[in-house]
Scaffold this motif. Structure first.
Motif, PDB file in Angstrom:
ATOM      1  N   ARG A 122       4.583 -16.559  14.873  1.00 32.05           N
ATOM      2  CA  ARG A 122       3.831 -17.719  15.362  1.00 32.05           C
ATOM      3  C   ARG A 122       4.393 -18.303  16.634  1.00 32.05           C
TER       4      ARG A 122
ATOM      5  N   LEU B  96      12.474  -7.943  10.407  1.00 38.76           N
ATOM      6  CA  LEU B  96      12.003  -7.146  11.546  1.00 38.76           C
ATOM      7  C   LEU B  96      10.969  -6.120  11.104  1.00 38.76           C
ATOM      8  N   LEU B  97      11.197  -5.507   9.930  1.00 37.54           N
ATOM      9  CA  LEU B  97      10.207  -4.567   9.387  1.00 37.54           C
ATOM     10  C   LEU B  97       8.890  -5.285   9.132  1.00 37.54           C
TER      11      LEU B  97
ATOM     12  N   ALA C 267       7.000  -6.230  12.285  1.00 36.89           N
ATOM     13  CA  ALA C 267       6.256  -5.089  12.820  1.00 36.89           C
ATOM     14  C   ALA C 267       4.970  -4.878  12.027  1.00 36.89           C
ATOM     15  N   GLY C 268       5.025  -5.102  10.712  1.00 40.42           N
ATOM     16  CA  GLY C 268       3.841  -4.979   9.872  1.00 40.42           C
ATOM     17  C   GLY C 268       2.834  -6.070  10.188  1.00 40.42           C
TER      18      GLY C 268
ATOM     19  N   GLN D  83       0.449  -5.617  12.958  1.00 40.64           N
ATOM     20  CA  GLN D  83      -0.661  -4.684  12.732  1.00 40.64           C
ATOM     21  C   GLN D  83      -1.885  -5.385  12.125  1.00 40.64           C
TER      22      GLN D  83
ATOM     23  N   ALA E  73       3.825  -2.287   5.001  1.00 35.63           N
ATOM     24  CA  ALA E  73       5.132  -2.704   5.528  1.00 35.63           C
ATOM     25  C   ALA E  73       5.991  -3.278   4.415  1.00 35.63           C
TER      26      ALA E  73
ATOM     27  N   GLY F  19       3.254   7.236   6.655  1.00 40.32           N
ATOM     28  CA  GLY F  19       3.580   6.106   7.528  1.00 40.32           C
ATOM     29  C   GLY F  19       5.069   5.954   7.687  1.00 40.32           C
TER      30      GLY F  19
ATOM     31  N   ARG G 113       1.753   9.476  12.930  1.00 40.04           N
ATOM     32  CA  ARG G 113       0.727   8.561  13.379  1.00 40.04           C
ATOM     33  C   ARG G 113      -0.636   9.181  13.316  1.00 40.04           C
TER      34      ARG G 113
END
Lengths: 275, 295
Positions: B100, B174-175, B178-179, B182, B213, B290, B295
């Motif tokens: 955010r 962080l994982l 990244a999710g 998406q 994720a 994934g 990809r």
């Protein structure tokens, strides 16, 4: 809530998170600067700071030998992993061959492997073949976690490369080797650097193999040496010496992580989340 | 005809390039694991190597009948559940916040990479010294006098969990970040138009969209937490019933050099990790394509 209050709230939250992340590190640094009995003062900050602990650890052969071992062994396993992984990742990303999924699946399975499970057999085998307490004796088992990591990061990176450029260069009269070396290698270099940094960090962090497969200064790494450290001199509490040694091994890796943070974050999460 | 030949050549080149890495991975893991399986069938101590004797599955019977094994399993499971669930909630909160805020995101990301980058033994020492009544400031701050944090099971485990959570929440966040990137923005907008509250949007839109994720984060962190070793070694060395399964394996194999019994513990540890991995992959339907970066 007004916008100003919201902004203030977010700033406070940011500061809180930063404090959360850095407080334990600040504590180790602070401890490493304490002199003598100040260690027992039950206070966060030293009342009178000194660099004596640092001077002392660098005069301790146990520590300097371990530092040399850590650097050498980590570089050794990083080099081998990245070269082998680059070949494999190139094949997976670029060539059609049955079994490439299988190779990736193996890497994933190996990455989840509990390394402590193979310490026993390695302990026995290394003693028989003379690899116990040597650099290769640690660098080889490190491959069990450094190889999957390198393969994974490099495959994700190689898949994103514009391989058409290679074809285009060949069309323009370059040989296959020239096209690969002049066009693709520079494009692949950042991914290889990321893989190398992450691999080095993982090797540097190892503790299980370090304490199990070494017994002397010959190959003992810093994390293992820290566990056996009883103080640089009899006049100092080991805590302050350990803290100083800990800071010495932490500063370079944290610096590495911060300098390459963008690459490390993308290297860690690329492929972890489907894009 | 030519394409067939080219394809065959490509196939051979592919194998030739992938073979060294694959072979190396198998040699350093599968081979010693099979060796462990073999050793676990013997009564064998390095200190008394001549008395090595084939005993079949007796080592397994000994381990599984020992209350210590089950206590260590309980401790390990407890640590795993506590750390992974706290890390998920805190990591998600952190990821949502980072998603955010535009300003400050870089600062936060930089700061949280510090716990991630620090050597785990160093972090464990930091926490140990902070809570120790001899060298720490925690007792001074909380006015706890000489309370020995590492002298009791629950307080020692609490410090262990806190240190694990501190160190690995950044990786989880962080994982998840990244999710989160998406999740299509339109989904959010649509939900907002339909009058969904922020809480509803989180549960109905964001979390379902982030499922892959989250599943990957749970898989990695659970397997990692179940192998907890460094913190236990540094903080308590397994005293006060804080021993983890990994530490038990280490103690049997390296400290006691009971290679037979220790190998049985190692094999059981390997099997339980395998079981957890299969359960999570099947249960959460983790998309391994994934995970592998396909990809």
């Amino acid at each position: 809530m007004t916008r100003r209050a919201a902004r203030l709230g977010w700033t406070a939250a940011t500061l809180l998170v930063v404090a959360y992340a850095l407080a334990p590190v600040a504590w180790i640094v602070s401890l490493s600067l304490k002199r003598g009995d100040d260690v027992h003062a039950r206070r966060f900050l030293p009342s009178d700071w000194t660099l004596e602990n640092y001077r002392a650890v660098f005069r301790t052969p146990l520590f300097t030998a371990a530092l040399r071992n850590s650097i050498g062994i980590s570089l050794m396993s990083t080099g081998v992993s990245v070269v082998l992984a680059a070949l494999a990742a190139y094949a997976i990303a670029r060539l059609e061959f049955p079994g490439r999924r299988w190779v990736l699946g193996t890497a994933l399975a190996v990455a989840m492997f509990p390394v402590i499970s193979i310490v026993g057999p390695l302990f026995e085998l290394w003693r028989t073949v003379g690899l116990y307490d040597t650099w290769p004796g640690l660098a080889i088992p490190y491959l069990s976690f450094t190889l999957p990591l390198s393969i994974w990061v490099l495959t994700a990176h190689f898949r994103q490369l514009p391989w058409e450029l290679e074809e285009a260069a060949i069309m323009d009269g370059a040989t296959r080797w020239q096209a690969f070396r002049e066009v693709m290698v520079p494009l692949a270099a950042p991914g290889v650097a990321t893989a190398a940094i992450l691999t080095f960090l993982f090797a540097w962090n190892d503790f299980v193999f370090g304490i199990s497969l070494t017994s002397t200064d010959r190959a003992r790494t810093v994390p293992a040496a820290l566990a056996f450290f009883t103080g640089a001199s009899q006049f100092q509490h080991p805590a302050a010496s350990i803290a100083a040694a800990a800071v010495v091994v932490t500063v370079p890796v944290v610096a590495l992580v911060l300098v390459f943070q963008r690459r490390i974050v993308s290297g860690l999460t690329s492929g972890a989340v489907k894009g | 005809m030519t394409t067939g030949r080219t394809r065959q050549r490509e196939r051979r080149a592919g194998w030739a390039l992938a073979a060294p890495a694959t072979a190396a991975m198998l040699v350093v893991t599968a081979f010693p694991m099979l060796q462990a399986l073999w050793l676990s069938l013997f009564s064998y101590r390095l200190t008394n190597a001549s008395a090595r004797e084939f005993v079949g599955l007796r080592n397994y019977a000994v381990v599984l009948a020992d209350p210590l094994w089950w206590q260590d399993v309980r401790t390990t499971v407890l640590v795993t559940i506590v750390t992974v669930s706290v890390e998920l909630v805190a990591g998600l909160a952190l990821a949502l916040a980072m998603h955010r805020i535009a300003f400050g995101r870089r600062v936060v990301r930089t700061a949280i990479l510090v716990p991630y980058g620090i050597v785990s033994v160093v972090s464990a020492f930091g926490w140990r010294f902070a809570f120790s009544s001899e060298t720490g400031f925690v007792n001074g701050w909380l006015g706890l006098g000489d309370f020995a944090w590492f002298g009791h099971r629950w307080s020692a485990l609490a410090v262990l969990c806190a240190s694990e959570i501190w160190k690995t929440t950044p990786f989880v966040s962080l994982l998840l970040l990244a999710g989160l990137a998406q999740v299509p923005e339109e989904l959010w907008e649509a939900a907002r138009m339909d009058g969904a509250t922020a809480w509803q949007r989180l549960w109905r839109v964001t979390l379902p969209a982030m499922r892959p994720a989250i599943a990957v984060a749970v898989l990695f962190r659970t397997l990692d937490a179940y192998r907890v070793f460094d913190g236990v070694f540094v903080m308590t060395a397994g005293a006060q019933r804080t021993e983890s399964v990994s530490f038990l394996a280490y103690r049997q194999v390296i400290v006691r050099t009971a290679l037979g019994l220790g190998s049985a513990v190692s094999v059981l540890l390997f099997l339980s990790v395998l079981l957890i991995a299969v359960a999570i992959v099947k249960g959460a339907r983790v998309d391994l394509a994934g995970v592998r970066g396909a990809r």
